[in-house]
Design a protein around this motif. Structure first.
Motif, PDB file in Angstrom:
ATOM      1  N   ASN A  46      11.824   7.256 -21.145  1.00 13.66           N
ATOM      2  CA  ASN A  46      12.033   6.612 -22.379  1.00 13.66           C
ATOM      3  C   ASN A  46      12.514   5.331 -22.356  1.00 13.66           C
ATOM      4  O   ASN A  46      12.955   4.614 -23.299  1.00 13.66           O
ATOM      5  CB  ASN A  46      12.334   7.366 -23.700  1.00 13.66           C
ATOM      6  N   ASN A  47      12.992   4.810 -21.070  1.00 12.52           N
ATOM      7  CA  ASN A  47      13.612   3.667 -20.860  1.00 12.52           C
ATOM      8  C   ASN A  47      12.598   2.594 -20.347  1.00 12.52           C
ATOM      9  O   ASN A  47      11.831   3.013 -19.356  1.00 12.52           O
ATOM     10  CB  ASN A  47      14.562   3.804 -19.732  1.00 12.52           C
ATOM     11  N   LEU A  48      12.559   1.184 -20.907  1.00 11.21           N
ATOM     12  CA  LEU A  48      11.633   0.394 -20.419  1.00 11.21           C
ATOM     13  C   LEU A  48      12.148  -0.231 -19.148  1.00 11.21           C
ATOM     14  O   LEU A  48      13.270  -0.674 -18.714  1.00 11.21           O
ATOM     15  CB  LEU A  48      11.927  -0.632 -21.584  1.00 11.21           C
ATOM     16  N   VAL A  49      11.169  -0.133 -18.149  1.00 11.63           N
ATOM     17  CA  VAL A  49      11.454  -0.760 -16.911  1.00 11.63           C
ATOM     18  C   VAL A  49      10.969  -2.076 -16.761  1.00 11.63           C
ATOM     19  O   VAL A  49       9.900  -2.372 -16.968  1.00 11.63           O
ATOM     20  CB  VAL A  49      10.628   0.245 -15.668  1.00 11.63           C
ATOM     21  N   MET A  50      11.829  -2.950 -16.473  1.00 11.83           N
ATOM     22  CA  MET A  50      11.610  -4.290 -16.166  1.00 11.83           C
ATOM     23  C   MET A  50      11.267  -4.871 -14.956  1.00 11.83           C
ATOM     24  O   MET A  50      10.286  -5.771 -14.584  1.00 11.83           O
ATOM     25  CB  MET A  50      12.720  -5.420 -16.844  1.00 11.83           C
ATOM     26  N   ASN A  51      11.886  -4.236 -13.813  1.00 16.07           N
ATOM     27  CA  ASN A  51      11.816  -4.425 -12.524  1.00 16.07           C
ATOM     28  C   ASN A  51      12.167  -3.396 -11.432  1.00 16.07           C
ATOM     29  O   ASN A  51      13.146  -2.568 -12.098  1.00 16.07           O
ATOM     30  CB  ASN A  51      12.458  -5.792 -12.296  1.00 16.07           C
ATOM     31  N   TYR A  52      11.757  -3.152 -10.333  1.00 12.34           N
ATOM     32  CA  TYR A  52      12.316  -2.279  -9.554  1.00 12.34           C
ATOM     33  C   TYR A  52      11.937  -2.645  -7.972  1.00 12.34           C
ATOM     34  O   TYR A  52      11.112  -3.593  -7.769  1.00 12.34           O
ATOM     35  CB  TYR A  52      11.839  -0.593  -9.841  1.00 12.34           C
TER      36      TYR A  52
ATOM     37  N   ASP B 133       0.852  -1.456  -0.133  1.00  8.81           N
ATOM     38  CA  ASP B 133      -0.152   0.015  -0.084  1.00  8.81           C
ATOM     39  C   ASP B 133       0.842   1.426  -0.055  1.00  8.81           C
ATOM     40  O   ASP B 133       0.470   2.380   0.520  1.00  8.81           O
ATOM     41  CB  ASP B 133      -1.014   0.117   1.145  1.00  8.81           C
ATOM     42  N   LEU B 134       1.789   1.258  -0.710  1.00  6.56           N
ATOM     43  CA  LEU B 134       2.895   2.408  -0.587  1.00  6.56           C
ATOM     44  C   LEU B 134       2.381   3.478  -1.749  1.00  6.56           C
ATOM     45  O   LEU B 134       2.701   4.925  -2.013  1.00  6.56           O
ATOM     46  CB  LEU B 134       4.179   2.175  -1.128  1.00  6.56           C
ATOM     47  N   GLY B 135       1.348   2.962  -2.676  1.00  5.58           N
ATOM     48  CA  GLY B 135       0.521   4.013  -3.386  1.00  5.58           C
ATOM     49  C   GLY B 135       1.527   4.128  -4.845  1.00  5.58           C
ATOM     50  O   GLY B 135       1.155   5.044  -5.527  1.00  5.58           O
ATOM     51  N   PHE B 136       2.417   3.182  -4.996  1.00  2.00           N
ATOM     52  CA  PHE B 136       3.061   3.267  -6.419  1.00  2.00           C
ATOM     53  C   PHE B 136       2.577   2.258  -7.372  1.00  2.00           C
ATOM     54  O   PHE B 136       1.844   1.138  -6.952  1.00  2.00           O
ATOM     55  CB  PHE B 136       4.328   2.535  -6.249  1.00  2.00           C
ATOM     56  N   GLU B 137       2.202   2.883  -8.297  1.00  2.00           N
ATOM     57  CA  GLU B 137       1.618   2.066  -9.528  1.00  2.00           C
ATOM     58  C   GLU B 137       2.633   1.288 -10.108  1.00  2.00           C
ATOM     59  O   GLU B 137       3.874   1.911 -10.054  1.00  2.00           O
ATOM     60  CB  GLU B 137       0.965   2.993 -10.282  1.00  2.00           C
ATOM     61  N   LYS B 138       2.422   0.307 -10.914  1.00  2.00           N
ATOM     62  CA  LYS B 138       3.556  -0.180 -11.755  1.00  2.00           C
ATOM     63  C   LYS B 138       4.110   0.717 -12.682  1.00  2.00           C
ATOM     64  O   LYS B 138       3.485   1.493 -13.434  1.00  2.00           O
ATOM     65  CB  LYS B 138       2.931  -1.463 -12.541  1.00  2.00           C
ATOM     66  N   ILE B 139       5.440   0.652 -12.481  1.00  6.51           N
ATOM     67  CA  ILE B 139       5.993   1.604 -13.511  1.00  6.51           C
ATOM     68  C   ILE B 139       6.695   0.815 -14.748  1.00  6.51           C
ATOM     69  O   ILE B 139       7.122  -0.184 -14.592  1.00  6.51           O
ATOM     70  CB  ILE B 139       7.454   2.191 -12.679  1.00  6.51           C
ATOM     71  N   ASN B 140       6.085   1.363 -15.855  1.00  2.00           N
ATOM     72  CA  ASN B 140       6.593   0.471 -17.083  1.00  2.00           C
ATOM     73  C   ASN B 140       7.859   1.249 -17.984  1.00  2.00           C
ATOM     74  O   ASN B 140       8.687   0.540 -18.411  1.00  2.00           O
ATOM     75  CB  ASN B 140       5.189   0.304 -18.126  1.00  2.00           C
ATOM     76  N   THR B 141       7.933   2.611 -17.621  1.00  2.00           N
ATOM     77  CA  THR B 141       8.935   3.340 -18.369  1.00  2.00           C
ATOM     78  C   THR B 141       9.479   4.429 -17.427  1.00  2.00           C
ATOM     79  O   THR B 141       8.758   4.973 -16.600  1.00  2.00           O
ATOM     80  CB  THR B 141       8.454   4.013 -19.616  1.00  2.00           C
ATOM     81  N   TYR B 142      10.658   4.853 -17.634  1.00  2.00           N
ATOM     82  CA  TYR B 142      10.836   5.903 -16.989  1.00  2.00           C
ATOM     83  C   TYR B 142      11.943   6.730 -17.872  1.00  2.00           C
ATOM     84  O   TYR B 142      13.068   6.168 -18.635  1.00  2.00           O
ATOM     85  CB  TYR B 142      11.878   5.534 -15.814  1.00  2.00           C
TER      86      TYR B 142
END
Length: 121
Positions: free
Chosen positions: A100-106, A89-98
């Protein structure tokens, strides 16, 4: 990745545990289903599952890797007892890009003193 009985049992243990087991804990659980499984087999399969991005390894701050199912969540790690608590419940949505870089995992890890350790002080 080749599917084996041992690998499937280990993946099932990780996916159905909320305890963040270390390799020996996974080994103890796996022995209930495959009595002759070796600790080396467990270590090799944990590494293969992690490399295949099917499980996560979480360092507990006490020189141990613990294993967790692959779901979108974060962790709180107690710096005193090294307990790992799942956070959803941290309020983070799934981050897909940053940028223009493709985010695979964080991974976001919060560190502090858990409620139980605070009571002991």
């Amino acid at each position: 990745m080749k599917s084996t009985k041992q690998r499937n049992v280990i993946l099932d243990i990780i996916n159905n545990s909320y305890d963040h087991l270390d390799a020996y804990g996974v080994y103890e659980e796996a022995r209930k289903k495959i009595p002759n499984i070796s600790l080396g087999t467990v270590y090799r399969n944990l590494k293969a599952l992690e490399d295949a991005n099917l499980i996560d390894a979480v360092f507990d701050g006490a020189d141990k890797l613990r294993y967790d199912r692959k779901t979108c969540h974060q962790h709180f790690i107690c710096t005193k007892c090294h307990k790992i608590i799942d956070i959803y419940d941290l309020g983070f949505e799934k981050i897909n890009t940053y940028k223009n870089n493709l985010v695979m995992n964080y991974k976001i890890i919060l560190e502090g003193i858990c409620e139980e350790c605070q009571k002991e002080e």
